[in-house]
Motif scaffolding. Structure first.
Motif, PDB file in Angstrom:
ATOM      1  N   THR A 201      -8.279 -15.410   1.933  1.00 47.16           N
ATOM      2  CA  THR A 201      -7.609 -16.617   2.400  1.00 47.16           C
ATOM      3  C   THR A 201      -7.798 -16.708   3.916  1.00 47.16           C
ATOM      4  OG1 THR A 201      -5.468 -15.590   2.885  1.00 47.16           O
ATOM      5  CG2 THR A 201      -5.873 -16.273   0.607  1.00 47.16           C
ATOM      6  N   LYS A 203      -5.521 -16.299   5.973  1.00 50.00           N
ATOM      7  CA  LYS A 203      -4.657 -15.287   6.571  1.00 50.00           C
ATOM      8  C   LYS A 203      -5.320 -13.921   6.433  1.00 50.00           C
ATOM      9  CE  LYS A 203      -0.383 -17.862   5.812  1.00 50.00           C
ATOM     10  NZ  LYS A 203       0.973 -17.862   5.204  1.00 50.00           N
ATOM     11  N   LYS A 205      -4.506 -10.806   6.270  1.00 43.05           N
ATOM     12  CA  LYS A 205      -4.031  -9.765   5.359  1.00 43.05           C
ATOM     13  C   LYS A 205      -3.607 -10.299   3.996  1.00 43.05           C
ATOM     14  CE  LYS A 205      -2.515  -6.476   8.901  1.00 43.05           C
ATOM     15  NZ  LYS A 205      -1.389  -5.643   9.400  1.00 43.05           N
ATOM     16  N   GLN A 206      -4.069 -11.492   3.632  1.00 40.81           N
ATOM     17  CA  GLN A 206      -3.738 -12.037   2.322  1.00 40.81           C
ATOM     18  C   GLN A 206      -5.011 -12.358   1.550  1.00 40.81           C
ATOM     19  OE1 GLN A 206      -0.764 -15.038   1.836  1.00 40.81           O
ATOM     20  NE2 GLN A 206       0.578 -14.194   3.419  1.00 40.81           N
ATOM     21  N   TRP A 207      -5.044 -11.901   0.297  1.00 39.47           N
ATOM     22  CA  TRP A 207      -6.201 -12.102  -0.573  1.00 39.47           C
ATOM     23  C   TRP A 207      -5.721 -12.590  -1.941  1.00 39.47           C
ATOM     24  CZ3 TRP A 207     -11.093  -9.855   1.168  1.00 39.47           C
ATOM     25  CH2 TRP A 207     -10.984  -9.130   2.355  1.00 39.47           C
ATOM     26  N   ARG A 208      -6.447 -13.495  -2.554  1.00 42.35           N
ATOM     27  CA  ARG A 208      -6.187 -13.892  -3.942  1.00 42.35           C
ATOM     28  C   ARG A 208      -6.907 -12.917  -4.863  1.00 42.35           C
ATOM     29  NH1 ARG A 208      -7.206 -19.124  -1.730  1.00 42.35           N
ATOM     30  NH2 ARG A 208      -5.360 -20.453  -1.726  1.00 42.35           N
ATOM     31  N   ARG A 221      -1.810 -11.539  -5.743  1.00 42.31           N
ATOM     32  CA  ARG A 221      -2.234 -11.542  -4.340  1.00 42.31           C
ATOM     33  C   ARG A 221      -2.072 -10.143  -3.771  1.00 42.31           C
ATOM     34  NH1 ARG A 221      -1.758 -16.724  -0.580  1.00 42.31           N
ATOM     35  NH2 ARG A 221      -2.454 -18.302  -2.055  1.00 42.31           N
ATOM     36  N   CYS A 222      -2.824  -9.884  -2.727  1.00 44.46           N
ATOM     37  CA  CYS A 222      -2.584  -8.687  -1.916  1.00 44.46           C
ATOM     38  C   CYS A 222      -2.096  -9.180  -0.566  1.00 44.46           C
ATOM     39  CB  CYS A 222      -3.863  -7.872  -1.766  1.00 44.46           C
ATOM     40  SG  CYS A 222      -3.615  -6.345  -0.818  1.00 44.46           S
ATOM     41  N   MET A 223      -0.899  -8.771  -0.193  1.00 46.09           N
ATOM     42  CA  MET A 223      -0.291  -9.212   1.059  1.00 46.09           C
ATOM     43  C   MET A 223       0.110  -7.996   1.872  1.00 46.09           C
ATOM     44  SD  MET A 223       1.889 -12.567  -0.183  1.00 46.09           S
ATOM     45  CE  MET A 223       2.870 -11.704  -1.420  1.00 46.09           C
ATOM     46  N   ASP A 224      -0.448  -7.893   3.062  1.00 46.06           N
ATOM     47  CA  ASP A 224      -0.173  -6.754   3.950  1.00 46.06           C
ATOM     48  C   ASP A 224      -0.438  -5.421   3.266  1.00 46.06           C
ATOM     49  OD1 ASP A 224       0.632  -8.425   6.082  1.00 46.06           O
ATOM     50  OD2 ASP A 224       2.618  -8.637   5.177  1.00 46.06           O
ATOM     51  N   LYS A 226      -0.219  -4.714   0.074  1.00 45.23           N
ATOM     52  CA  LYS A 226       0.552  -4.493  -1.149  1.00 45.23           C
ATOM     53  C   LYS A 226       0.151  -5.481  -2.237  1.00 45.23           C
ATOM     54  CE  LYS A 226       4.599  -2.756   1.367  1.00 45.23           C
ATOM     55  NZ  LYS A 226       6.050  -2.937   1.640  1.00 45.23           N
ATOM     56  N   SER A 285      -1.931 -21.564  -6.466  1.00 41.99           N
ATOM     57  CA  SER A 285      -1.311 -22.060  -5.237  1.00 41.99           C
ATOM     58  C   SER A 285       0.063 -22.617  -5.563  1.00 41.99           C
ATOM     59  CB  SER A 285      -2.179 -23.158  -4.606  1.00 41.99           C
ATOM     60  OG  SER A 285      -1.552 -23.718  -3.477  1.00 41.99           O
TER      61      SER A 285
END
Length: 326
Positions: A201, A203, A205-208, A221-224, A226, A285
């Motif tokens: 994405t 951002k 540190k954000q991945w779908r 998602r992977c956020m920071d 996690k 989304s």
């Protein structure tokens, strides 16, 4: 990448070309080479015009042949050939070299997006999509803007952009490492993975995430760093029914299936028609999956209307289906 990023990359290559003494000492040649890198950085995306026809043609062909090996060779000869008519005093070799570099760089950076390209065509029509860099990456774009401003302020363009591309090589390496870590975590979580599709994405540190196992699809998602898994769907094979066979003959659905590697499907029966819907699971989304393909057929399985593309409201969907009536 997006058009803006390809433009600034074209400027960056033109600036870096001044490291060549033959270009740096010849303003006319430097100007011609800058035009070559700018045009070369955009040329493969000429197929964007297909969107004016319809989404099905665009989805099936965008970043296809125009990003292939024969196309790269063709662009690399066509661009300097045309520019040489306007700059006959310029070195054709330098025009060819930097046109070639610009076109290759365009295709190369597109490979790192989730959309990908058919870069190895004609040897294979497989889409090469590494899912490392978002179509628009703020760091890549803004770093080019900073380098351009340094050049404008009096900095040496060649060394400025050479330094930038060394930094960006490290940035790409970091993104590859980040994606690798996500894949490791997914393999620890799911034991029967067949395919992992990771889409970056804007951002950092954000991945779908979309995971295909033997029996299920998992979306998250992977956020920071996690994992946050959001939806799970049973993996149900597409039936070999008369309704589905008829729907697959539609150009919109056919284009969707050629593009989407992970999806769920639905068949709804109404009083006077059938509706077949395929939903891409890569682009969740706000709890919604907006990229779809829909085919409506009458009871005799004749196609009434269809659509493929991005849908964010039922009102828009109905409007698109009405426009797609046959």
């Amino acid at each position: 990448m997006d058009t803006g990023t390809h433009v600034v990359m074209g400027i960056g290559l033109g600036g870096m070309a001044t490291l060549d003494p033959a270009i740096g000492s010849n303003p006319s040649l430097a100007h011609a080479v800058m035009l070559a890198t700018l045009i070369g950085s955009q040329a493969p995306d000429v197929d964007t015009i297909l969107k004016l026809k319809n989404n099905a043609v665009y989805i099936r062909n965008h970043r296809g042949f125009t990003h292939s090996i024969p196309a790269v060779a063709a662009w690399s000869l066509l661009i300097p050939g045309i520019l040489y008519l306007f700059f006959p005093e310029a070195s054709f070799f330098h025009l060819w070299l930097w046109s070639f570099i610009a076109v290759v760089l365009h295709v190369f950076v597109d490979i790192f997006n989730a959309y990908g390209t058919q870069a190895v065509r004609p040897f294979s029509k497989k889409w090469v999509a590494l899912g490392i860099i978002n179509t628009f990456d703020p760091f890549i774009f803004l770093s080019h803007i900073v380098a351009i401003l340094i050049w404008y302020a009096g900095g040496h363009p060649g060394f400025t952009f050479l330094g930038l591309y060394i930094i960006l090589a490290g940035y790409y390496g970091l993104r590859i490492f980040m994606q690798h870590q996500i894949k490791q975590k997914l393999h620890e979580k799911y034991g029967d993975i067949e395919e992992i599709i990771i889409s970056p994405t804007m951002k950092f540190k954000q991945w779908r995430i979309a995971v295909k196992t033997k029996s299920s699809f998992h979306v998250g998602r992977c956020m920071d760093g996690k994992l946050v898994m959001l939806d799970t769907f049973n993996r149900v094979p597409v039936p070999d029914s008369a309704i589905m066979k008829a729907a697959k003959k539609d150009d919109n659905l056919s284009a969707f299936l050629s593009f989407s590697p992970v999806y769920k499907w639905e068949v709804d029966t109404y009083k006077d028609h059938y509706e077949v819907k395929f939903i891409d699971l890569r682009y969740r989304s706000k709890g919604h999956y907006p990229f779809v393909a829909i085919v409506r057929m009458d009871k005799e399985l004749e196609i009434l209307s269809s659509y493929t593309g991005w849908i964010f409201s039922e009102e828009k969907l109905q409007k698109k289906l009405k426009l797609g009536s046959v």
